[in-house]
Design an enzyme around this catalytic site. Structure first.
Site, PDB file in Angstrom:
ATOM      1  N   ARG A  30       0.823  -1.217   0.000  1.00 46.78           N
ATOM      2  CA  ARG A  30       0.000   0.000   0.000  1.00 46.78           C
ATOM      3  C   ARG A  30       0.856   1.266   0.000  1.00 46.78           C
ATOM      4  NH1 ARG A  30      -5.164  -1.573   3.878  1.00 46.78           N
ATOM      5  NH2 ARG A  30      -6.497  -2.243   2.157  1.00 46.78           N
TER       6      ARG A  30
ATOM      7  N   LYS B  42     -19.781 -16.600   2.600  1.00 49.17           N
ATOM      8  CA  LYS B  42     -21.235 -16.464   2.775  1.00 49.17           C
ATOM      9  C   LYS B  42     -21.883 -15.636   1.673  1.00 49.17           C
ATOM     10  CE  LYS B  42     -21.345 -16.873   7.800  1.00 49.17           C
ATOM     11  NZ  LYS B  42     -21.738 -16.205   9.042  1.00 49.17           N
TER      12      LYS B  42
ATOM     13  N   GLY C  66      -8.735  -8.708  -0.128  1.00 51.88           N
ATOM     14  CA  GLY C  66      -7.552  -9.279   0.526  1.00 51.88           C
ATOM     15  C   GLY C  66      -7.235 -10.711   0.146  1.00 51.88           C
TER      16      GLY C  66
ATOM     17  N   GLY D 149     -13.629  -3.076   1.118  1.00 48.12           N
ATOM     18  CA  GLY D 149     -15.011  -2.585   1.224  1.00 48.12           C
ATOM     19  C   GLY D 149     -15.407  -1.631   0.116  1.00 48.12           C
TER      20      GLY D 149
END
Length: 395
Positions: free
Chosen positions: A36, A194, A347, A370
């Site tokens: 990053r 999920k 990730g 996100g």
């Protein structure tokens, strides 16, 4: 995206405040993975070369507001950037009220913005204090663009000029190309444990893509919706009707959700568990599905090779264990070899890209989690929206 780009501005002698993402892992005071920071250097180097008086801040961890703590200090990040630049980089601890100077062509790191009261709640007073420190605000942390905080949104409202950095514009250009004007066929690969965590993404993509590949635990819910036994596998029974609805919705417009024809199973989640290959219809009640089989992987590989655009978010199996990683490896290799525009983010996806060493073969790798998912969902990202509003107001 109609935003002002930092590369469009004259920065000589200007006070430039960059909101970067330097939220990297640190151990014993040293940065252990600096991807990053590397990604942020394009904007930092540009602003320094232009003769700006450059200030950079970032969040790190989740410290208590108003309380400084060594473990969440940006000192390791400042040291890392100092080594890259070959010169000392000051870390300014109490910076909100000014009281520090920056020379032309100098860089200072402003301590973790999450130490500041009012940062997370986007308090007007905090944002206005930030804005008074600069002539130009540069938003370059795409990974936090989905959060309206004082250093990502509030400052952009009040700074004399608010623009997008090199990394942010790169992310937006790549995402726009992949999602708003994609080369067809468009394929999305969505893995994860999920359906519930990716439901809005799946619903949004089901209206855009030609093929929606589901992997990991998500795929088990779709397998069950297709009438197959999934044994003790991770599966959300309450979302089986949703999976059926998505399959039917896509079929109506001649798009598909490919369902695995063979799977790799084990009896328990363990690094030494024996991998057993089975037809998808032969899973027993005590089996757990941990990967797709070679036939299914080949089918997905063929889909990727014929695609015009591929968006990848999430592995298709438990690739951390090699015996359950062949499906993800096959997909990774196809993404490396295809002529399609390929966009990957998240990730676990980046971990798979590193494991199978295809970093240089992906058209664009998003550093965000996100924010990447929210963009896929078609949501407006607050920190991008405010940059667009500022750009519109300056015309």
């Amino acid at each position: 995206m109609s935003v002002i780009r930092v590369t469009d501005l004259d920065l000589k002698g200007k006070r430039v405040f960059i909101r970067a993402d330097l939220n990297v892992p640190v151990k014993d005071g040293k940065v252990t993975s600096d991807a990053r920071i590397s990604a942020s250097m394009g904007t930092i180097d540009y602003c320094l070369k232009q003769g700006g008086k450059v200030m950079v801040t970032s969040h790190l961890g989740r410290p208590e507001e108003g309380v400084w703590s060594g473990e969440n200090s940006l000192k390791p990040e400042a040291d890392n950037i100092s080594e890259r630049l070959g010169k000392p980089v000051r870390l300014v601890k109490d910076w909100v009220d000014g009281n520090f100077d920056v020379a032309e062509g100098e860089l200072v790191i402003l301590e973790n913005c999450r130490f500041n009261k009012g940062e997370k709640k986007n308090a007007d007073e905090t944002a206005q204090k930030y804005a008074r420190l600069c002539d130009v605000f540069v938003m370059d942390a795409f990974s936090t663009a989905h959060r309206a905080e004082a250093s990502t949104y509030g400052i952009a409202r009040y700074a004399p000029v608010a623009c997008a950095g090199v990394l942010l514009t790169g992310e937006l250009d790549a995402l726009t190309k992949a999602l708003l004007d994609p080369a067809r066929p468009m394929v999305a690969i969505v893995g994860g444990s999920k359906v519930s965590t990716k439901l809005t993404v799946l619903e949004s993509l089901s209206e855009k893509v030609d093929q929606l590949v589901v992997g990991g635990g998500i795929a088990n819910t779709f397998l069950k919706a297709a009438g197959k036994n999934v044994g003790k596998s991770l599966c959300e029974d309450d979302l089986v009707p949703t999976a059926k609805m998505l399959m039917e919705k896509m079929a109506k417009r001649n798009a598909t959700i490919p369902i695995a024809v063979d799977v790799v199973v084990g009896k328990k989640f363990d690094a030494s568990e024996l991998a057993v290959l089975k037809d998808a219809g032969a899973v027993t009640d005590d089996d757990m599905i941990f990967d797709i089989g070679p036939k299914s992987a080949r089918e997905l590989s063929d889909i990727i090779m014929k695609a015009g655009t591929v968006v990848w978010n999430g592995p298709v199996g438990v690739f951390e264990f090699d015996q359950f990683g062949e499906g993800t490896k096959t997909i990774a290799m196809a993404i490396a070899d295809t002529d399609a525009f390929t966009l990957a983010g998240g990730g676990d996806t980046i971990a798979a890209i590193q494991k199978y060493d295809i970093y240089d073969k992906v058209s664009y790798i998003s550093t965000a989690g996100g924010a990447f998912l929210e963009f896929l969902e078609g949501k407006k990202l607050p920190a991008v929206e405010i940059l667009e509003q500022r750009a519109a107001g300056s015309r």
